[in-house]
Scaffold this motif. Structure first.
Motif, mmCIF file in Angstrom:
data_model
loop_
_atom_site.group_PDB
_atom_site.id
_atom_site.type_symbol
_atom_site.label_atom_id
_atom_site.label_comp_id
_atom_site.label_asym_id
_atom_site.label_seq_id
_atom_site.Cartn_x
_atom_site.Cartn_y
_atom_site.Cartn_z
ATOM 1 N N ASP A 60 0.918 -0.983 0.243
ATOM 2 C CA ASP A 60 -0.015 -0.109 -0.009
ATOM 3 C C ASP A 60 0.881 1.213 -0.090
ATOM 4 O OD1 ASP A 60 -2.297 -1.484 0.442
ATOM 5 O OD2 ASP A 60 -1.914 -1.824 2.298
ATOM 6 N N VAL A 61 0.974 2.251 -0.842
ATOM 7 C CA VAL A 61 1.516 3.184 -1.312
ATOM 8 C C VAL A 61 0.929 4.679 -1.034
ATOM 9 C CG1 VAL A 61 3.508 4.370 -2.751
ATOM 10 C CG2 VAL A 61 3.088 1.880 -2.594
ATOM 11 N N SER A 62 1.507 5.321 -0.269
ATOM 12 C CA SER A 62 1.008 6.916 -0.150
ATOM 13 C C SER A 62 2.090 7.732 -0.460
ATOM 14 C CB SER A 62 0.083 6.964 1.213
ATOM 15 O OG SER A 62 -0.060 8.330 1.367
ATOM 16 N N ALA A 63 2.013 8.694 -1.188
ATOM 17 C CA ALA A 63 3.063 9.599 -1.424
ATOM 18 C C ALA A 63 2.848 10.980 -1.485
ATOM 19 C CB ALA A 63 3.952 9.086 -2.651
ATOM 20 N N ASP A 64 3.289 11.918 -0.817
ATOM 21 C CA ASP A 64 3.047 13.456 -1.143
ATOM 22 C C ASP A 64 4.284 14.125 -1.794
ATOM 23 O OD1 ASP A 64 0.785 12.946 0.308
ATOM 24 O OD2 ASP A 64 1.575 13.516 2.336
ATOM 25 N N PHE A 65 4.280 14.728 -2.677
ATOM 26 C CA PHE A 65 5.017 15.568 -3.349
ATOM 27 C C PHE A 65 4.808 16.950 -3.200
ATOM 28 C CE2 PHE A 65 4.507 11.361 -5.525
ATOM 29 C CZ PHE A 65 5.707 10.796 -5.209
ATOM 30 N N ASP A 66 5.977 17.671 -2.661
ATOM 31 C CA ASP A 66 5.650 19.272 -2.513
ATOM 32 C C ASP A 66 6.340 19.784 -3.729
ATOM 33 O OD1 ASP A 66 4.015 19.138 -0.289
ATOM 34 O OD2 ASP A 66 6.144 18.804 1.065
ATOM 35 N N MET A 67 5.689 20.314 -4.689
ATOM 36 C CA MET A 67 6.181 20.810 -5.998
ATOM 37 C C MET A 67 6.591 22.416 -5.833
ATOM 38 S SD MET A 67 6.630 17.900 -6.959
ATOM 39 C CE MET A 67 7.407 18.248 -8.602
ATOM 40 N N LEU A 68 7.200 22.972 -6.604
ATOM 41 C CA LEU A 68 7.348 24.715 -6.565
ATOM 42 C C LEU A 68 7.719 24.668 -8.117
ATOM 43 C CD1 LEU A 68 7.556 27.236 -5.138
ATOM 44 C CD2 LEU A 68 10.034 26.607 -4.814
ATOM 45 N N ASN A 69 7.015 25.731 -8.298
ATOM 46 C CA ASN A 69 7.303 26.210 -9.818
ATOM 47 C C ASN A 69 7.693 27.854 -9.653
ATOM 48 O OD1 ASN A 69 7.216 27.068 -12.433
ATOM 49 N ND2 ASN A 69 4.998 27.144 -12.507
ATOM 50 N N PRO A 70 8.943 28.027 -9.556
ATOM 51 C CA PRO A 70 9.684 29.465 -9.694
ATOM 52 C C PRO A 70 8.946 30.363 -10.838
ATOM 53 C CG PRO A 70 11.248 28.246 -10.130
ATOM 54 C CD PRO A 70 10.029 27.173 -10.017
ATOM 55 N N GLY A 71 8.643 29.755 -11.707
ATOM 56 C CA GLY A 71 8.508 30.558 -12.883
ATOM 57 C C GLY A 71 6.956 30.905 -12.943
ATOM 58 N N PRO A 72 6.697 31.411 -14.344
ATOM 59 C CA PRO A 72 4.969 31.536 -14.525
ATOM 60 C C PRO A 72 4.261 30.357 -14.325
ATOM 61 C CG PRO A 72 6.258 31.509 -16.582
ATOM 62 C CD PRO A 72 7.256 31.459 -15.728
ATOM 63 N N ASP A 73 2.956 30.597 -14.352
ATOM 64 C CA ASP A 73 2.053 29.485 -14.332
ATOM 65 C C ASP A 73 2.411 28.459 -15.534
ATOM 66 O OD1 ASP A 73 0.852 30.820 -12.185
ATOM 67 O OD2 ASP A 73 -1.172 30.981 -13.158
ATOM 68 N N THR A 74 2.381 27.020 -15.104
ATOM 69 C CA THR A 74 2.742 25.952 -16.156
ATOM 70 C C THR A 74 1.604 25.272 -16.168
ATOM 71 O OG1 THR A 74 5.053 26.607 -15.939
ATOM 72 C CG2 THR A 74 4.340 24.388 -16.728
#
Length: 389
Positions: A60-74
């Motif tokens: 059973d797998v649960s993953a949280d990924f904290d992503m960051l986009n320093p540029g414009p909306d993508t």
């Protein structure tokens, strides 16, 4: 980045779990890795709970990924491997990674703080290493200058008991590997990562790559500000064998352990990770296990060899230590189908000593080795020391 749960080379099946990755529509079709993307993985927390059911071994797998986009909306296509064969994970077109085999995962769900997504199955195009592999794919927004948490959950059967029978029993240990290297598909280093593997219901986990923490059937790896260059490997040991494995290690760890205790501990460990030492194909299985599986080459092979040497030192007139040493040295010189690649002079001498001490097994081993050497296909093979000079 991806989680690889793969049965080792001596087992007939393999399974893979994997994290999401940036995708794009290249001229060759859907392609993992988005050129010039600025989206980063600031952090991740992955929880893998491995359990045994009536049908096999599940994760059973649960993953949280904290992503960051320093540029414009993508707006980006994101993918998650579902099923493929002979895939090579790559950092770029010139850097090939280990082959893996995907099997279908169940109840896959993906969401972020912005939306819940409805992934669709698509195949990767082109002729590269991901060609024709099937991925769960969805389109999502990465807001400019804002953190975004992406969550993925699913289940996967790592081993099915239906594939085995009383004549070919299911393995007692199942490999678990977390493939960190695909994290390079995101821009820059990973800020932080915490990967936790947990065994339930009396089973256990043995790490290959040393974890940051070991506690109560749980392994934890913690890393910061890193560009992944290696993966995390462990073995899930089923509950029926975990107490035996720990008892064997404890017995061999005693300073006054007898030769019989040391050899029995070695056979118990090998029985868990390689196969039954009394089986017909024991030596070829031992060769595959000792020479080719990470849990043996990286952890148990040196330990067991030390036990054999201690057994001989403690009781030089007891044949059991010489027999074990002979098996280990013959395995090093044996290719995966059971043929000798060179003549293991050391193993022959160890078997000869055991035979002089009355071992019928050693006599049979010597006879089989000589037949192997004198065969029409491999006749005249060199001594191992000479062949490696």
């Amino acid at each position: 980045m991806s989680l690889l749960v793969a049965l080792l080379a001596c087992f007939p099946a393999a399974a893979v779990q994997a994290d999401n990755a940036p995708m794009w529509e290249s001229p060759e079709g859907l392609t993992p890795g988005l050129p010039n993307s600025r989206v980063q993985m600031a952090g991740e927390t992955v929880r893998i709970a491995v359990r045994e059911t009536a049908d096999g071994v599940m994760a059973d797998v649960s993953a949280d990924f904290d992503m960051l986009n320093p540029g414009p909306d993508t707006q980006m296509v994101v993918g998650f491997p579902s099923m493929a064969w002979d895939v090579l994970f790559v950092n770029d077109r010139d850097a090939a990674y280990s082959p893996v085999t995907f099997q279908a995962i169940q109840n896959f769900r993906a969401q972020s703080s912005l939306a819940q997504y409805a992934p669709a199955l698509r195949k990767v195009g082109g002729s590269g290493p991901f060609s024709n592999s099937s991925w769960f794919v969805w389109n999502m927004l990465y807001p400019g200058g804002k953190p975004l948490r992406v969550q993925v959950t699913y289940q996967q059967q790592l081993m099915s008991f239906k594939l085995y029978s009383p004549d070919f029993p299911a393995p007692t240990a199942v490999p678990v590997s977390y493939v960190l290297r695909t994290g390079a598909l995101w821009d820059g280093p990973i800020g932080s990562a915490v990967i936790t593997m947990t065994a339930t219901d009396g089973a256990g986990l043995v790490p290959v790559l040393p974890p940051t923490q070991i506690q109560d059937g749980q392994l934890t790896w913690s890393m910061n500000n890193f560009k992944p260059t290696e993966d995390i490997d462990a073995m899930y040991v089923r509950a029926a064998k975990w107490p035996e494995l720990k008892a064997a290690e404890a017995s061999a760890g005693q300073q006054n352990a007898s030769a019989a205790d040391l050899v029995q501990s070695a056979k118990t460990v090998l029985g868990v990770f390689v196969g039954n030492p009394e089986s017909e194909f024991w030596l070829s299985r031992l060769a595959n296990g000792i020479n080719r599986t990470p849990i043996m080459t990286g952890h148990y092979a040196p330990l067991i060899r030390g036990w054999a040497e201690r057994a001989i030192q403690a009781e030089p007139d007891n044949s059991v230590g010489w027999e074990l040493a002979g098996d280990l040295d013959q395995a090093v010189a044996t290719e995966k189908h059971g043929w000798l690649t060179c003549w293991p002079t050391t193993a022959a001498a160890e078997y000869q000593r055991a035979a002089e001490l009355g071992s019928e097994l050693a006599v049979a081993r010597l006879s089989d080795m000589q037949s192997n050497r004198d065969s029409s296909v491999f006749g005249g093979i060199d001594d191992c020391a000479a062949s490696r000079a």
